[in-house]
Design an enzyme around this catalytic site. Sequence first.
Site, PDB file in Angstrom:
ATOM      1  N   VAL A 255     -12.590   0.146   7.515  1.00 22.74           N
ATOM      2  CA  VAL A 255     -13.659  -0.820   7.726  1.00 22.74           C
ATOM      3  C   VAL A 255     -13.432  -1.609   9.015  1.00 22.74           C
ATOM      4  CG1 VAL A 255     -14.792  -2.880   6.789  1.00 22.74           C
ATOM      5  CG2 VAL A 255     -14.246  -0.966   5.279  1.00 22.74           C
ATOM      6  N   GLU A 256     -12.197  -1.976   9.276  1.00 21.13           N
ATOM      7  CA  GLU A 256     -11.895  -2.811  10.439  1.00 21.13           C
ATOM      8  C   GLU A 256     -12.050  -2.057  11.763  1.00 21.13           C
ATOM      9  OE1 GLU A 256     -11.366  -5.958  10.827  1.00 21.13           O
ATOM     10  OE2 GLU A 256     -10.979  -6.652   8.808  1.00 21.13           O
ATOM     11  N   SER A 257     -11.465  -0.857  11.850  1.00 20.30           N
ATOM     12  CA  SER A 257     -11.400  -0.176  13.154  1.00 20.30           C
ATOM     13  C   SER A 257     -11.774   1.295  13.121  1.00 20.30           C
ATOM     14  CB  SER A 257      -9.982  -0.291  13.715  1.00 20.30           C
ATOM     15  OG  SER A 257      -9.074   0.456  12.903  1.00 20.30           O
TER      16      SER A 257
ATOM     17  N   TYR B  17     -18.270  -6.806   3.615  1.00 17.69           N
ATOM     18  CA  TYR B  17     -16.905  -6.363   3.904  1.00 17.69           C
ATOM     19  C   TYR B  17     -16.164  -6.041   2.605  1.00 17.69           C
ATOM     20  CZ  TYR B  17     -12.131  -6.517   5.755  1.00 17.69           C
ATOM     21  OH  TYR B  17     -10.838  -6.220   6.094  1.00 17.69           O
TER      22      TYR B  17
ATOM     23  N   ILE C 244      -9.038  -0.875   4.428  1.00 14.80           N
ATOM     24  CA  ILE C 244      -9.193  -1.980   5.377  1.00 14.80           C
ATOM     25  C   ILE C 244      -9.178  -1.441   6.800  1.00 14.80           C
ATOM     26  CG2 ILE C 244      -7.983  -3.990   6.350  1.00 14.80           C
ATOM     27  CD1 ILE C 244      -7.558  -4.928   3.475  1.00 14.80           C
TER      28      ILE C 244
END
Length: 191
Positions: free
Chosen positions: A61-63, A169, A58
């Site tokens: 993918v997020e940052s 996502y 996560i």
Amino acid sequence: MKFFRKKRTFAFLLVGFVIFLFLSSGALGRMMYPIHYQEEIRENAARYELDPFLIAAIIRVESNYEKDIESKKGAYGLMQLMPDTSSWIIETGQFSPSYGSALDNPAVSIQLGSWYLNWLHKQFQGNPYAAIAGYNAGQGNVIKWLQSKEWDGTLENAAMIPFGETRHYVQRVVYYQKRYEQLYGDHWNKK
């Protein structure tokens, strides 16, 4: 001349063998798919009963492990929490109010994001794909999709997720989670 050709062939074979060992050891893969903040990830995975590779995926993918990044929508930190969501997490999870101004701190972001992911897992009765989708699209949207049968909550039918961003996502998070497990599973289990 033959002597130099044999030496060059031997050097080429030796370099090829070293590269083969390097590639097969997973070291190159770990260089391509690094996991930063491993201690914080492990600690929060244990605290909130999560797969550490899910947390790492996560974050990826997020940052992509950039701690000071802010999305166009206003999500902030490693785990890209929206201001309203982070305020709700801090209040509901009874965290220190100072956490609200510390989302750029990797330890804080990972703890709040992990708590939230654990909460989502409970809301979706342990369905990891629904929890991942909820992390991206919000719990309310995922509940609506599941209740209306727009999506059945499985990875196999992720193409049914109404939001394209959330569909991709979920697929990306699952991909990175599996990749991290392949690359770090044995390495992390030895510690």
